[in-house]
Scaffold this active site. Structure first.
Site, PDB file in Angstrom:
ATOM      1  N   PRO A  16      -9.725   0.624  -5.248  1.00 41.92           N
ATOM      2  CG  PRO A  16     -11.812  -0.055  -4.779  1.00 41.92           C
ATOM      3  CD  PRO A  16     -10.768  -0.151  -5.772  1.00 41.92           C
ATOM      4  CG  HIS A  17      -6.188   3.434  -2.379  1.00 39.24           C
ATOM      5  ND1 HIS A  17      -6.381   3.497  -3.489  1.00 39.24           N
ATOM      6  CD2 HIS A  17      -5.478   4.592  -1.678  1.00 39.24           C
ATOM      7  CE1 HIS A  17      -5.834   4.520  -3.954  1.00 39.24           C
ATOM      8  NE2 HIS A  17      -5.184   5.371  -2.922  1.00 39.24           N
TER       9      HIS A  17
END
Length: 150
Positions: free
Chosen positions: A66-67
């Site tokens: 996740p980013h």
């Protein structure tokens, strides 16, 4: 590029307890809020959920990265988590995710952010690294795996 340039020992969570995507994201964000009390954890969670709505960051082989980018963030931050049970993260291979690398970057740092994501992807494509990561006995051993692999 070395992971510990963006990762700190207290940003390594050896046993995530959350069982859903939103809760895992909140759990991964929690060390940043603990380190920086003024950190906007609510906004960070929303940035990550918005990114997930564009397409899952569960890339397969038990891995999710996740980013997102946040205004008012001064540096790139990585938080690493491990779920021994696995979490349904809508991964591309439809399997539970166990290895999580959360990356948050300032709005103005595009190139470096992409290089870090590429570095993490290459690292996580190595089956021996994933095995060592999942086999680490505690947070200290997990930190050793992370810093040795950089």
């Amino acid at each position: 590029m070395r992971l510990e340039d963006y990762l700190q020992p207290d940003f390594v969570i050896g046993e995530l307890v959350s069982e859903s995507k939103p809760d895992v994201l909140a759990e991964l964000i929690a060390p940043m809020k603990a380190r920086w009390p003024d950190f906007d954890d609510v906004r960070a969670r929303q940035v990550l959920l918005d990114r997930e709505n564009l397409g899952t960051t569960g890339i397969g082989d038990g891995v999710a990265i996740p980013h997102g980018k946040m205004e008012n963030l001064e540096q790139i931050v990585i938080v690493v988590g491990r779920s021994l049970k696995g979490v349904n993260f809508d991964a591309l291979d439809f399997k539970p995710c166990r290895i999580f690398f959360l990356v948050l970057a300032p709005e103005h740092v595009a190139g470096l952010h992409l290089r870090i994501l590429a570095h993490i992807s290459r690292l996580l494509s190595d089956e021996s690294f994933r095995h060592a990561f999942m086999s680490a006995e505690n947070d200290a051993a997990l930190w050793q795996v992370l810093t040795a692999a950089a």
